[in-house]
Design an enzyme around this catalytic site. Sequence first.
Site, short mmCIF file in Angstrom:
data_model
loop_
_atom_site.label_atom_id
_atom_site.label_comp_id
_atom_site.label_asym_id
_atom_site.label_seq_id
_atom_site.Cartn_x
_atom_site.Cartn_y
_atom_site.Cartn_z
N ASP A 10 0.87 -1.19 0.00
CA ASP A 10 0.00 0.00 0.00
C ASP A 10 0.90 1.23 0.00
O ASP A 10 2.10 1.14 0.30
CB ASP A 10 -0.87 -0.02 1.28
CG ASP A 10 -1.78 1.20 1.38
OD1 ASP A 10 -2.28 1.68 0.35
OD2 ASP A 10 -2.00 1.69 2.51
N SER A 11 0.29 2.37 -0.26
CA SER A 11 1.05 3.63 -0.18
C SER A 11 1.37 3.98 1.27
O SER A 11 2.25 4.79 1.53
CB SER A 11 0.22 4.75 -0.80
OG SER A 11 -1.04 4.82 -0.15
#
Length: 265
Positions: A10-11
């Site tokens: 994920d970011s």
Amino acid sequence: MNNLPIGIFDSGIGGLTVLNEIMRVLPNESLIYLGDTARVPYGTRNKDIINKFALELTRFLLKQKVKALVIACNTISAVSLSEIKKVTGKIPVIDVISPTVSFAMNRTQTNVLGIIGTRATVNSRVYDKQVKKKNKAITILSKACPLFVPLVEERMINDKATKLIAEEYLSGFDRSKIDTLILGCTHYPLLTKVINETLGNKVRLIDSAKPTAEELKKVLTKKNLLSNKKPTHHFYVTDIHPKMEEMVNLIFDNNFPGKLEKINL
Ligand code: DGL
């Protein structure tokens, strides 16, 4: 091959909401999480930058010899899925959007779905396209909520300011017939309470954790890739700050099964 880990990325830390469910559904699987906390949010950036960052995360995980990849981020799934698939070879890649769309479409009674997400996710119109492809009779209303990710990363999940921002963002759904709202960002489950209070209990909230974990299980089972060993987990991030550790504890209800390790990509 079966006992290799699964890479989940994920970011930021929002993807841990998906990882948490994967641990529940697939308790024997070893997991490597990667959150690009030094560069979050991605959702306000342009496509080329998101693709560049997404490929850096993918390559890092491929080097760890993972047997499957889960993109636990709607923004990366919406923008970079095809770019990622170009470098992953035979490794299965599970994104959060496709399983969540099917899950939500099976639940709406009014045939009007809402979806909220980052600007990049909403502008990609991926949700609209997937819904229309599966069933033209279903209408989908979307709204970008760019401030939600920084509010979550700042742990402002119960603040008055967050409530006001939620009212502003969600007011467009007021006179619509939506009965199901897709939380199209893996950070948003942490705002469930405030979103529920704002929309009322007639709107069911769907987040991507459950459908994505179920899809992963289906794919691993079909490919005969389920593990039979005691699992080990790693949690890599590109930056660590104290607020983040608070959020992680909140996601795991103070039972975080590991510790955050800072890495350089
Ligand atoms: N969790 C990411 C998503 O699902 C956050 C997006 C961002 O980095 O802006 O879209």
